[in-house]
Design a protein around this motif. Structure first.
Motif, mmCIF file in Angstrom:
data_model
loop_
_atom_site.group_PDB
_atom_site.id
_atom_site.type_symbol
_atom_site.label_atom_id
_atom_site.label_comp_id
_atom_site.label_asym_id
_atom_site.label_seq_id
_atom_site.Cartn_x
_atom_site.Cartn_y
_atom_site.Cartn_z
ATOM 1 N N SER A 65 27.835 6.892 -43.925
ATOM 2 C CA SER A 65 27.355 7.500 -42.683
ATOM 3 C C SER A 65 25.890 7.148 -42.475
ATOM 4 O O SER A 65 25.126 7.045 -43.428
ATOM 5 C CB SER A 65 27.547 9.019 -42.771
ATOM 6 N N VAL A 66 25.472 6.935 -41.212
ATOM 7 C CA VAL A 66 24.053 6.657 -40.974
ATOM 8 C C VAL A 66 23.252 7.949 -40.890
ATOM 9 O O VAL A 66 22.051 7.951 -41.051
ATOM 10 C CB VAL A 66 23.810 5.825 -39.694
ATOM 11 N N THR A 67 23.924 9.064 -40.596
ATOM 12 C CA THR A 67 23.220 10.336 -40.496
ATOM 13 C C THR A 67 22.714 10.747 -41.870
ATOM 14 O O THR A 67 23.466 10.751 -42.834
ATOM 15 C CB THR A 67 24.167 11.428 -39.956
ATOM 16 N N THR A 68 21.415 11.069 -41.952
ATOM 17 C CA THR A 68 20.838 11.448 -43.236
ATOM 18 C C THR A 68 20.795 12.970 -43.353
ATOM 19 O O THR A 68 20.861 13.677 -42.344
ATOM 20 C CB THR A 68 19.409 10.914 -43.352
ATOM 21 N N ILE A 69 20.638 13.455 -44.577
ATOM 22 C CA ILE A 69 20.577 14.908 -44.754
ATOM 23 C C ILE A 69 19.314 15.481 -44.115
ATOM 24 O O ILE A 69 19.232 16.669 -43.834
ATOM 25 C CB ILE A 69 20.648 15.346 -46.240
ATOM 26 N N GLY A 70 18.323 14.628 -43.877
ATOM 27 C CA GLY A 70 17.095 15.086 -43.231
ATOM 28 C C GLY A 70 17.337 15.668 -41.853
ATOM 29 O O GLY A 70 16.622 16.573 -41.416
ATOM 30 N N ILE A 71 18.342 15.155 -41.150
ATOM 31 C CA ILE A 71 18.595 15.625 -39.778
ATOM 32 C C ILE A 71 19.083 17.074 -39.761
ATOM 33 O O ILE A 71 18.436 17.920 -39.159
ATOM 34 C CB ILE A 71 19.599 14.691 -39.048
ATOM 35 N N PHE A 104 16.644 9.931 -28.934
ATOM 36 C CA PHE A 104 17.712 9.029 -29.390
ATOM 37 C C PHE A 104 18.491 8.466 -28.207
ATOM 38 O O PHE A 104 18.904 7.311 -28.210
ATOM 39 C CB PHE A 104 18.637 9.739 -30.386
ATOM 40 N N GLY A 105 18.664 9.302 -27.186
ATOM 41 C CA GLY A 105 19.320 8.821 -25.975
ATOM 42 C C GLY A 105 18.557 7.657 -25.377
ATOM 43 O O GLY A 105 19.147 6.663 -24.928
ATOM 44 N N ALA A 106 17.237 7.760 -25.398
ATOM 45 C CA ALA A 106 16.418 6.681 -24.850
ATOM 46 C C ALA A 106 16.558 5.421 -25.696
ATOM 47 O O ALA A 106 16.542 4.306 -25.169
ATOM 48 C CB ALA A 106 14.958 7.122 -24.773
ATOM 49 N N ILE A 107 16.715 5.590 -27.016
ATOM 50 C CA ILE A 107 16.897 4.403 -27.854
ATOM 51 C C ILE A 107 18.158 3.648 -27.427
ATOM 52 O O ILE A 107 18.143 2.432 -27.254
ATOM 53 C CB ILE A 107 17.007 4.789 -29.349
ATOM 54 N N VAL A 108 19.239 4.393 -27.205
ATOM 55 C CA VAL A 108 20.497 3.696 -26.898
ATOM 56 C C VAL A 108 20.601 3.269 -25.437
ATOM 57 O O VAL A 108 21.300 2.306 -25.125
ATOM 58 C CB VAL A 108 21.738 4.542 -27.283
ATOM 59 N N MET A 109 19.930 3.955 -24.536
ATOM 60 C CA MET A 109 20.124 3.627 -23.118
ATOM 61 C C MET A 109 18.927 2.944 -22.466
ATOM 62 O O MET A 109 19.069 2.312 -21.429
ATOM 63 C CB MET A 109 20.438 4.897 -22.336
ATOM 64 N N PHE A 132 27.335 13.281 -32.880
ATOM 65 C CA PHE A 132 26.010 12.832 -33.299
ATOM 66 C C PHE A 132 26.115 11.548 -34.111
ATOM 67 O O PHE A 132 25.292 10.651 -33.994
ATOM 68 C CB PHE A 132 25.318 13.919 -34.136
ATOM 69 N N GLY A 133 27.176 11.489 -34.941
ATOM 70 C CA GLY A 133 27.365 10.312 -35.784
ATOM 71 C C GLY A 133 27.416 9.036 -34.954
ATOM 72 O O GLY A 133 26.773 8.039 -35.278
ATOM 73 N N ALA A 134 28.167 9.096 -33.840
ATOM 74 C CA ALA A 134 28.323 7.914 -32.986
ATOM 75 C C ALA A 134 26.990 7.551 -32.327
ATOM 76 O O ALA A 134 26.611 6.377 -32.265
ATOM 77 C CB ALA A 134 29.385 8.184 -31.923
ATOM 78 N N LEU A 135 26.268 8.568 -31.863
ATOM 79 C CA LEU A 135 24.957 8.325 -31.248
ATOM 80 C C LEU A 135 24.007 7.677 -32.248
ATOM 81 O O LEU A 135 23.362 6.665 -31.954
ATOM 82 C CB LEU A 135 24.369 9.651 -30.742
ATOM 83 N N PHE A 136 23.956 8.255 -33.459
ATOM 84 C CA PHE A 136 23.039 7.739 -34.462
ATOM 85 C C PHE A 136 23.430 6.325 -34.900
ATOM 86 O O PHE A 136 22.562 5.481 -35.103
ATOM 87 C CB PHE A 136 22.981 8.677 -35.687
ATOM 88 N N SER A 137 24.744 6.066 -35.042
ATOM 89 C CA SER A 137 25.095 4.701 -35.479
ATOM 90 C C SER A 137 24.690 3.681 -34.433
ATOM 91 O O SER A 137 24.189 2.617 -34.777
ATOM 92 C CB SER A 137 26.573 4.481 -35.772
ATOM 93 N N HIS A 138 24.918 4.007 -33.164
ATOM 94 C CA HIS A 138 24.522 3.059 -32.127
ATOM 95 C C HIS A 138 23.003 2.844 -32.143
ATOM 96 O O HIS A 138 22.512 1.722 -32.044
ATOM 97 C CB HIS A 138 24.995 3.553 -30.755
#
Lengths: 104, 556
Positions: free
Chosen positions: A59-65, B316-321, B235-241
């Protein structure tokens, strides 16, 4: 406030109870937020990679979040706990003190 | 003597900046944005309506400074949150998240954690002891003249620095968003804020702040939801993108705070600085009693926390869009510097995102809200500055507490106009200057001069006037000097090779200097007056704890 009233309130049992209970409660909560926040900020200073550990394998999500979000929510909950007790129990005690001065 | 002190102060605080060169690049003026202007005109019309309504209800000094003390805890919580959610924090923090990801969250958390401490330690005694300004509390049992002078200097310094930063920011923002000329924008902001404050006092200032806080929270919520909807609320999908575009580093702490001293110093500045901001402290006098004061902080913490979570998603929205989106790419800048710079710089990330998720109409809305945010925040600041001048310096120091309410109010209105003019002139003068250090300095002064005096006056029985004046001045001077000698002013602005003081944030040292100074010069004070001041603590403490004898308490 004259000297007589000061002495009267100072020796009032409810006043002593109010001050000691509320102070110890406020100090406990203050210590709680300080410990949480400084643990967080010192982790960033000394061992930032600790917050960069992924939540799950791959997962890219870290525990920091979630930790960061939890601190925000924690701060809010603490203010709620204090406000509830102070506006209920402590204010009731305070009203007792105020009424006892009015009586004479 | 008072004026001399204030002058010295302003000169000290701003000296460095006059010598500096332009840091920020030229800002490209945008084409006229019609929907933004229409919405902004509606907002200004509504706020002028509020001011007209408030003016009819603002008759006494109490009305002017505290809206008559009739604001509810919920309303005040919203207004406090509004003071805190400035354009700088909306655009700045979302811009920081856009640029560095996780580091933006570290900043937000620092700004938030001061609030519980204000609730547990400050809010209630402040409400119970004070009337209009925090100097009322600091000087409660100490000598009026010196303490008020010092507290007012600290307040005015904080307010002016903050005000300049807001004015310059607003000029640039408005230029960019509305296609107005910089000077026109600054004058417009200055004139409107003077109108709100002089005619509507605290009542208008509070309601303008509440309306804006609502609009800002609504707009930011829409943006965050729109971003999340795009990723099916994962959130996972947003962060991976986002990491695909910007790399995995954005998910963990970067270089924002690198060493322990800086980390602790920043934490101290943010925490204690919040508890020493005069425009925030003043809001605690607008509610009826301690109960409402506590509720204010509870709601404010909730709104501010929620807002920071939104700005994180927006970043993060700004990063992806927005990032690498050709529509927002600054081609001219890219040709020189390479990379993928966005139009107007990183702080425009949230503005561009509003366009990406809601088109021209929503861009107009967010632009108008950003402008409204600036107006509301500068109004609150100006009112706090004017109160320090009229209530602390004029009524208590010059007139020795014998000024009548009407004369005091007149002075505060004159002070508002003067502050408005100062803000406009400074705003124009500082257009090309690097003002990034100003908010930091304002926080450092609030933490090092205002907070220690306020806190110790509430809780430490042995505090004396001498200790407070010397220690408070020491904290103030240390904060100013260390900022001037630090990396931002000394190196980036004055162009020296190496900073004399190596840390960006002076608070750890200046707050310590203040506390040690106050302690030492209090305990060694064996004067007769000092003895009387120590004896007066008991009565003050009882009032601070119970509210017996407090302002406005009799009505309940």
């Amino acid at each position: 406030m004259n000297k007589e009233l000061v002495d009267k309130i100072k020796n009032n049992h409810d006043y002593q109870e109010l001050v000691s209970k509320r102070s110890s409660f406020a100090i406990k909560l203050t210590v709680a937020i300080l410990v949480v926040y400084f643990t967080f900020i010192l982790t960033i200073a000394f061992n930032p990679s600790a917050l960069g550990i992924p939540l799950a394998e791959g997962s890219v999500t870290t525990i920091g979040i979630p930790i960061g979000m939890a601190i925000i929510v924690f701060a809010f909950i603490l203010t709620g706990i204090y406000t509830k007790r102070a506006n209920g129990e402590f204010d009731a005690l305070n009203n007792k003190i105020k009424n006892s001065i009015k009586e004479d | 003597m008072n004026m001399n002190r204030i002058f010295l102060f302003l000169i000290l605080g701003t000296l460095a900046v006059f010598a500096s060169g332009a840091i920020e690049g030229e800002i490209q003026k945008q084409a006229l944005n019609v929907s933004a202007i229409v919405m902004f005109v509606i907002f200004v019309g509504a706020t002028l309506g509020i001011t007209y309504w408030a003016a009819k209800r603002t008759k006494s000094a109490k009305d002017f400074y505290t809206a008559g003390g009739g604001i509810t805890g919920f309303q005040n919580g919203m207004a406090i949150a509004g003071d805190y959610m400035s354009a700088a924090s909306f655009l700045g923090i979302s811009g920081l998240v856009y640029m560095k990801g996780y580091d933006g969250l570290i900043y937000s958390i620092g700004f938030l954690v001061g609030w519980p401490i204000i609730l547990f330690m400050i809010a209630e005694p402040l409400r119970n002891l004070g009337k209009y300004t925090f100097a009322d509390v600091a000087s409660y049992r100490l000598k009026q003249m010196p303490i008020r002078t010092l507290a007012a200097s600290g307040s005015i310094a904080t307010v002016v620095l903050y005000l300049i930063a807001q004015m310059v920011g607003s000029g640039k923002l408005i230029q960019l968003l509305f296609g107005l000329q910089y000077e026109v924008a600054v004058v417009l902001v200055g004139v409107l804020m003077v109108l709100y404050v002089t005619f509507g006092g605290m009542l208008a200032t509070t309601w303008v702040q509440i309306v804006k806080a609502f609009l800002l929270l609504a707009g930011a919520t829409f943006m965050a939801v729109a971003v999340m909807a795009h990723y099916d609320f994962s959130f996972g999908a947003l962060f991976s993108h986002a990491t695909e575009l910007k790399g995995i580093e954005i998910m963990s702490p970067g270089g924002l705070v690198s060493d322990p001293i800086s980390a602790i110093s920043l934490a101290v500045a943010l925490m204690f600085g919040t508890a020493g901001l005069p425009h925030i402290l003043m809001r605690f006098f607008t509610v009826g009693d301690a109960k409402e004061a506590r509720k204010s902080v509870f709601y404010a913490t909730g709104f501010i926390g929620y807002f920071y979570i939104l700005t994180f998603i927006i970043g993060f929205g700004a990063i992806v869009m927005v990032f690498q989106n050709p529509a927002y790419l600054d081609i001219a800048k890219q040709a020189i510097d390479g990379g993928s710079p966005i139009l107007g710089g990183n702080n425009m990330a949230a503005i561009h995102l509003s366009h990406a998720v809601g088109g021209d109409f929503f861009l107009g809305f967010i632009s108008a809200v950003a402008f409204a945010t600036i107006l509301a925040v500068v109004s609150g600041l100006t009112l706090a500055g004017a109160s320090a001048i009229s209530h602390d310096l004029y009524a208590s120091v010059i007139k020795k507490g014998k000024a009548d309410g009407m004369a005091e109010m007149r002075v505060s209105k004159i002070a508002t106009i003067v502050l408005g003019i100062v803000a406009i002139i400074m705003g124009i003068a500082f257009e090309q200057q690097n003002i990034a250090f100003m908010v930091g300095l304002a926080f450092a002064i609030a933490a090092s001069a205002n907070f220690p005096i306020l806190f110790l006056s509430m809780y430490w029985s042995k505090l004396t006037t001498r200790g407070a004046v010397i220690g408070g001045s020491l904290g103030l001077a240390t904060a100013v000097i260390l900022v001037v000698l630090g990396p931002i002013v000394w190196v980036q602005i004055l162009g020296n090779a190496e900073a004399i003081f190596p840390y960006k944030y002076p608070a750890l040292f200046s707050v310590t200097a203040a506390f040690v100074g106050i302690w030492f010069f209090s305990i060694t004070d064996s004067s007769h007056d000092a003895e009387a001041e120590r004896e007066a603590f008991e009565a003050q403490y009882i009032r601070s704890q119970t509210g017996i004898g407090a302002e406005g308490a009799s009505e309940h």
